[in-house]
Design a protein around this motif. Structure first.
Motif, PDB file in Angstrom:
ATOM      1  N   GLY A  18      -5.126  -2.695   6.451  1.00 43.84           N
ATOM      2  CA  GLY A  18      -4.207  -3.196   7.469  1.00 43.84           C
ATOM      3  C   GLY A  18      -2.757  -2.943   7.126  1.00 43.84           C
ATOM      4  N   ARG A  19      -2.465  -1.831   6.489  1.00 39.76           N
ATOM      5  CA  ARG A  19      -1.103  -1.537   6.043  1.00 39.76           C
ATOM      6  C   ARG A  19      -0.183  -1.134   7.197  1.00 39.76           C
ATOM      7  NH1 ARG A  19      -1.107   1.061   0.503  1.00 39.76           N
ATOM      8  NH2 ARG A  19      -0.382   2.983   1.498  1.00 39.76           N
ATOM      9  N   ASP A  20      -0.724  -0.480   8.212  1.00 36.94           N
ATOM     10  CA  ASP A  20       0.122   0.046   9.286  1.00 36.94           C
ATOM     11  C   ASP A  20       0.884  -1.045  10.034  1.00 36.94           C
ATOM     12  OD1 ASP A  20      -0.472   2.650   8.749  1.00 36.94           O
ATOM     13  OD2 ASP A  20      -1.978   2.868  10.329  1.00 36.94           O
ATOM     14  N   ALA A  21       0.334  -2.246  10.092  1.00 37.18           N
ATOM     15  CA  ALA A  21       0.966  -3.325  10.847  1.00 37.18           C
ATOM     16  C   ALA A  21       2.062  -4.042  10.065  1.00 37.18           C
ATOM     17  CB  ALA A  21      -0.093  -4.341  11.300  1.00 37.18           C
ATOM     18  N   ASP A  22       2.265  -3.674   8.804  1.00 37.75           N
ATOM     19  CA  ASP A  22       3.204  -4.383   7.940  1.00 37.75           C
ATOM     20  C   ASP A  22       4.179  -3.383   7.328  1.00 37.75           C
ATOM     21  OD1 ASP A  22       4.564  -5.898   6.100  1.00 37.75           O
ATOM     22  OD2 ASP A  22       2.788  -6.532   4.962  1.00 37.75           O
ATOM     23  N   PRO A  23       5.450  -3.398   7.729  1.00 37.90           N
ATOM     24  CA  PRO A  23       6.407  -2.447   7.156  1.00 37.90           C
ATOM     25  C   PRO A  23       6.638  -2.647   5.663  1.00 37.90           C
ATOM     26  CG  PRO A  23       7.524  -4.067   8.527  1.00 37.90           C
ATOM     27  CD  PRO A  23       6.065  -4.260   8.756  1.00 37.90           C
ATOM     28  N   ASP A  24       6.292  -3.817   5.128  1.00 33.88           N
ATOM     29  CA  ASP A  24       6.446  -4.087   3.697  1.00 33.88           C
ATOM     30  C   ASP A  24       5.091  -4.206   3.003  1.00 33.88           C
ATOM     31  OD1 ASP A  24       9.262  -4.152   3.667  1.00 33.88           O
ATOM     32  OD2 ASP A  24       9.263  -6.204   4.427  1.00 33.88           O
TER      33      ASP A  24
ATOM     34  N   PRO B 237      -0.728  -8.067  -2.192  1.00 35.53           N
ATOM     35  CA  PRO B 237      -1.798  -9.059  -2.352  1.00 35.53           C
ATOM     36  C   PRO B 237      -2.399  -9.516  -1.021  1.00 35.53           C
ATOM     37  CG  PRO B 237       0.002  -9.559  -3.831  1.00 35.53           C
ATOM     38  CD  PRO B 237       0.490  -8.459  -2.926  1.00 35.53           C
ATOM     39  N   ALA B 238      -1.583  -9.527   0.035  1.00 42.74           N
ATOM     40  CA  ALA B 238      -2.082  -9.966   1.342  1.00 42.74           C
ATOM     41  C   ALA B 238      -2.956  -8.923   2.018  1.00 42.74           C
ATOM     42  CB  ALA B 238      -0.907 -10.318   2.257  1.00 42.74           C
ATOM     43  N   HIS B 239      -2.977  -7.697   1.486  1.00 42.32           N
ATOM     44  CA  HIS B 239      -3.730  -6.615   2.122  1.00 42.32           C
ATOM     45  C   HIS B 239      -5.011  -6.262   1.369  1.00 42.32           C
ATOM     46  CE1 HIS B 239      -0.735  -5.680   5.196  1.00 42.32           C
ATOM     47  NE2 HIS B 239       0.169  -5.986   4.272  1.00 42.32           N
ATOM     48  N   LYS B 240      -5.389  -7.091   0.415  1.00 46.62           N
ATOM     49  CA  LYS B 240      -6.625  -6.840  -0.312  1.00 46.62           C
ATOM     50  C   LYS B 240      -7.829  -7.248   0.529  1.00 46.62           C
ATOM     51  CE  LYS B 240      -4.630  -7.285  -4.939  1.00 46.62           C
ATOM     52  NZ  LYS B 240      -4.693  -7.978  -6.239  1.00 46.62           N
ATOM     53  N   ARG B 241      -8.837  -6.372   0.529  1.00 47.72           N
ATOM     54  CA  ARG B 241     -10.046  -6.632   1.315  1.00 47.72           C
ATOM     55  C   ARG B 241     -11.249  -6.103   0.543  1.00 47.72           C
ATOM     56  NH1 ARG B 241     -11.252  -4.612   7.579  1.00 47.72           N
ATOM     57  NH2 ARG B 241     -13.521  -4.680   7.454  1.00 47.72           N
ATOM     58  N   ARG B 242     -12.350  -6.843   0.583  1.00 50.83           N
ATOM     59  CA  ARG B 242     -13.579  -6.404  -0.054  1.00 50.83           C
ATOM     60  C   ARG B 242     -14.471  -5.699   0.962  1.00 50.83           C
ATOM     61  NH1 ARG B 242     -14.739  -9.156  -4.984  1.00 50.83           N
ATOM     62  NH2 ARG B 242     -12.743  -9.886  -5.830  1.00 50.83           N
ATOM     63  N   MET B 243     -15.176  -4.668   0.502  1.00 52.02           N
ATOM     64  CA  MET B 243     -16.125  -3.962   1.357  1.00 52.02           C
ATOM     65  C   MET B 243     -17.112  -3.200   0.476  1.00 52.02           C
ATOM     66  SD  MET B 243     -13.690  -0.861   2.815  1.00 52.02           S
ATOM     67  CE  MET B 243     -14.884  -0.433   4.057  1.00 52.02           C
ATOM     68  N   GLY B 244     -18.205  -2.771   1.065  1.00 50.45           N
ATOM     69  CA  GLY B 244     -19.192  -2.004   0.329  1.00 50.45           C
ATOM     70  C   GLY B 244     -18.697  -0.586   0.063  1.00 50.45           C
TER      71      GLY B 244
ATOM     72  N   PRO C  12     -10.117  11.074   8.226  1.00 47.00           N
ATOM     73  CA  PRO C  12      -8.992  10.621   9.050  1.00 47.00           C
ATOM     74  C   PRO C  12      -7.661  10.966   8.399  1.00 47.00           C
ATOM     75  CG  PRO C  12      -9.826   8.794   7.774  1.00 47.00           C
ATOM     76  CD  PRO C  12     -10.737   9.965   7.475  1.00 47.00           C
ATOM     77  N   THR C  13      -6.612  10.909   9.195  1.00 46.12           N
ATOM     78  CA  THR C  13      -5.243  10.977   8.694  1.00 46.12           C
ATOM     79  C   THR C  13      -4.608   9.628   8.997  1.00 46.12           C
ATOM     80  OG1 THR C  13      -5.061  13.353   9.090  1.00 46.12           O
ATOM     81  CG2 THR C  13      -3.011  12.123   8.865  1.00 46.12           C
ATOM     82  N   THR C  14      -4.417   8.807   7.969  1.00 42.82           N
ATOM     83  CA  THR C  14      -3.944   7.444   8.183  1.00 42.82           C
ATOM     84  C   THR C  14      -3.382   6.868   6.891  1.00 42.82           C
ATOM     85  OG1 THR C  14      -4.590   5.204   8.896  1.00 42.82           O
ATOM     86  CG2 THR C  14      -6.231   6.464   7.687  1.00 42.82           C
ATOM     87  N   ASN C  15      -2.499   5.906   7.039  1.00 46.51           N
ATOM     88  CA  ASN C  15      -1.978   5.133   5.922  1.00 46.51           C
ATOM     89  C   ASN C  15      -2.488   3.694   5.964  1.00 46.51           C
ATOM     90  OD1 ASN C  15      -0.261   4.693   3.614  1.00 46.51           O
ATOM     91  ND2 ASN C  15       1.217   3.690   4.952  1.00 46.51           N
ATOM     92  N   ASP C  16      -3.443   3.417   6.837  1.00 49.56           N
ATOM     93  CA  ASP C  16      -3.868   2.041   7.077  1.00 49.56           C
ATOM     94  C   ASP C  16      -4.742   1.495   5.957  1.00 49.56           C
ATOM     95  OD1 ASP C  16      -3.559  -0.139   8.877  1.00 49.56           O
ATOM     96  OD2 ASP C  16      -5.649   0.087   9.491  1.00 49.56           O
ATOM     97  N   PHE C  17      -5.460   2.347   5.270  1.00 47.36           N
ATOM     98  CA  PHE C  17      -6.319   1.875   4.186  1.00 47.36           C
ATOM     99  C   PHE C  17      -6.253   2.841   3.010  1.00 47.36           C
ATOM    100  CE2 PHE C  17      -8.894   3.710   7.655  1.00 47.36           C
ATOM    101  CZ  PHE C  17      -9.395   4.854   7.048  1.00 47.36           C
TER     102      PHE C  17
END
Length: 308
Positions: free
Chosen positions: A118-124, A130-137, A149-154
């Motif tokens: 979820g980095r794209d929604a947060d300019p900082d 720490p607020a952008h940490k997420r667990r996944m398989g 993909p071409t993205t900076n979101d994850f």
């Protein structure tokens, strides 16, 4: 009726109400002297940095590349002088250089990993990592990257290191030592990076000397000397207001920068305090290391971990 002798004036309501504003206190001469001395000290620091800016790597000059330098030569010419350099040929023998790919990673099973999300929604997003940490398989993560993909979101970054070092421990069996440069110590033995094309690590500086190693894909690293700090809009801790920008058009006094494109098997030495901005030009897999054989603790006397 107000007594006309009371001195009432319509433009002085406080006086009409019998309130007297406190007279401003005279400036403390000792405080003024301290402020004046501090301004002089900062001016001296800026002068020294400006002199340093004329030094080892002026803007636009290519970062040198060395093939398998001896550790002693690297230490003398780059570690102690805080000069960036690209080192090649040091990890060609690592199994990771041959094996690491999405297909190979499928064989690790499905451990739970941590990613930046979820980095794209947060300019900082970097300062707020720490607020952008997420667990996944792990397999779900590989599925995301398989779509190219071409993205900076994850992005999987060093900020996820404490979880991923354990979850992906098998990968560390496929990286080798760099004798004379790295050792196992309390600073760890490497951080894993993996992300799609388009990832951005915005302008910041590290608090240690750092090796940035590419194993798959290319990254463009833009560098600015510590001497450029007065021009880097360093507003908080080790971050810059420039953030993800590399185009300084319109800035009255832009920092002087130089660029290097880092490919597979190449290591960029980023000295402590050097500002850098990193962009993934391809889908990338890499590592970073701070566990050098030489002392690398520059944090113990750091006092600026706050708003500046």
């Amino acid at each position: 009726m107000l007594n006309p002798k009371s001195g009432f004036r319509p433009d002085d309501p406080l006086r009409a109400l019998g309130i007297r504003a406190a007279a401003p206190a005279a400036p403390d001469p000792a405080l003024l002297q301290r402020i004046d001395r501090l301004e002089a000290q900062l001016a001296k620091r800026d002068w020294l940095l400006e002199c340093r800016a004329q030094g080892p790597l002026p803007a636009g000059r290519a970062v040198p590349r060395l093939e398998r330098p001896e550790p002693e030569a690297f230490f003398r010419d780059f570690w102690t002088t805080l000069r960036p350099v690209v080192l090649t040929g040091l990890v060609d023998h690592w199994p990771a250089m041959r094996r690491w790919s999405l297909d190979h990673f499928r064989g690790l099973g499905n451990p739970e990993i941590e990613v930046q999300w979820g980095r794209d929604a947060d300019p900082d997003y970097e300062a707020n990592s720490p607020a952008h940490k997420r667990r996944m398989g792990w397999q779900a993560w590989l599925d995301l990257l398989a779509g190219d993909p071409t993205t900076n979101d994850f992005y999987v970054t060093a900020n996820n290191g404490s979880v991923n070092r354990e979850a992906l421990g098998a990968l560390w069996e496929e990286i080798g030592p760099i004798p004379g440069y790295l050792e196992k110590n309390r600073m760890g033995d490497g951080f894993f990076w993996m992300g799609p094309r388009g990832t951005i690590t915005p302008w910041h500086h590290d608090l240690t000397q750092n090796f940035l190693l590419q194993l798959r894909g290319r990254k463009k690293v833009t560098l600015a000397s510590p001497a450029e700090t007065p021009r880097m809009q360093n507003h908080r801790h080790c971050f810059s207001r420039f953030g993800g920008r590399v185009d300084f058009t319109g800035i009255a006094d832009p920092p002087a920068t130089t660029e290097v494109v880092l490919g597979p098997g190449e290591i960029l030495f980023i000295p402590v305090g050097w500002w850098h901005h990193v962009e993934g030009l391809d889908q990338t897999i890499g590592m970073s290391f701070t566990n050098f054989v030489w002392p690398n603790d520059f944090v113990g006397f750091y006092r600026s971990n706050r708003d500046l």
